[in-house]
Design an enzyme around this catalytic site. Structure first.
Site, PDB file in Angstrom:
ATOM      1  CB  SER A 134      -0.898   0.011   1.239  1.00  0.00           C
ATOM      2  OG  SER A 134      -1.544   1.261   1.392  1.00  0.00           O
ATOM      3  CE1 TYR A 147      -3.556  -1.900   6.519  1.00  0.00           C
ATOM      4  CE2 TYR A 147      -2.942   0.193   5.516  1.00  0.00           C
ATOM      5  CZ  TYR A 147      -3.419  -1.099   5.387  1.00  0.00           C
ATOM      6  OH  TYR A 147      -3.759  -1.580   4.154  1.00  0.00           O
TER       7      TYR A 147
END
Length: 243
Positions: A134, A147
């Site tokens: 990501s 995260y």
């Protein structure tokens, strides 16, 4: 050996990618509460899967990973594609004070991924493994650093694993999308260069079927430019950046 294993059967991206690849192939869906995968199984069947099996999969039970992969290979006659699409977003604010939650995010989004990718690379002989990084891992932000840190670690691991597999009949493709508008981010305001699960699935499927051997996919491609801009932002400004 043309079976497909989808780890994270409830994943929006994983499900969309599966339907683009499964025509004429046997499929195994693995997720928590495997009995709730009926809709995903029906989509795969409608897309041409020759058979669909479901297996219970608990990402944090690391000791169960190899047996699950072996079972999936037995059910399909051998795996040719593995889609590693499980993961959680978690709650950043909670993780800042709740160490158990922080560790849960790290375990599911990094440790369990490393375990499963290692096993897949060890047991599969040809085809492709797909992992999902990501833009959040490119440079950790104050608003989602727990995260983001898992994606940074996973991305680094994938780059090394892809290099280890280079020149073999098996390759690792790492998708690096921007903000994905889907069930995991429901209720959140989309970020610049947001993409849908279908767009991510299209990019990965195109690389598998018509690509030139890329190991890392920025999705959309212009996200690469934004990433380099992000890296140049001074720290005092960066720490104030929103999600």
């Amino acid at each position: 050996m043309n079976g497909i294993l989808l780890l994270g059967g409830h994943s929006d991206i994983g499900g969309d990618l599966l339907t683009r690849l499964c025509a004429g192939r046997p499929v195994v869906l693995a997720a928590r509460r495997a009995w709730t995968l009926t809709e995903v199984a029906e989509r795969a069947t409608a897309a041409g899967a020759t058979e669909v099996h479901t297996l219970d999969f608990e990402a944090t039970d690391l000791a169960s990973h190899r047996a699950l992969v072996d079972r999936a290979a037995d059910l399909t006659g051998g795996l040719g594609t593995a889609i590693v699409a499980f993961g959680i977003l978690g709650e950043q604010r909670r993780a800042e004070t709740d160490e158990a939650h922080a560790v849960e995010i790290a375990t599911v989004d990094y440790t369990a991924q490393v375990s499963m990718l290692t096993i897949l690379a060890d047991t599969m002989t040809r085809g492709e493994i797909i992992a999902f990084s990501s833009i959040a891992g490119w440079r950790a932000r104050r608003a989602n650093y727990v995260y983001g840190s898992t994606k940074a670690g996973l991305d680094a691991f994938c780059q090394g694993l892809a290099d280890r597999l280079h020149g073999t009949p098996l390759r690792l493709i790492t998708a690096r999308p921007g903000f994905v508008i889907g069930s995991m981010t429901e209720g959140m305001d989309p970020a610049p260069m947001s993409v849908t699960p279908a767009e991510v699935a299209d990019a990965v499927a195109t690389e598998i079927t018509d690509g030139k051997g890329s190991t890392t996919l920025w999705i959309p491609r212009r996200l690469r430019l934004l990433a380099w801009i992000m890296a140049a932002v001074p720290r005092p400004i960066w720490r104030k950046m929103p999600r």
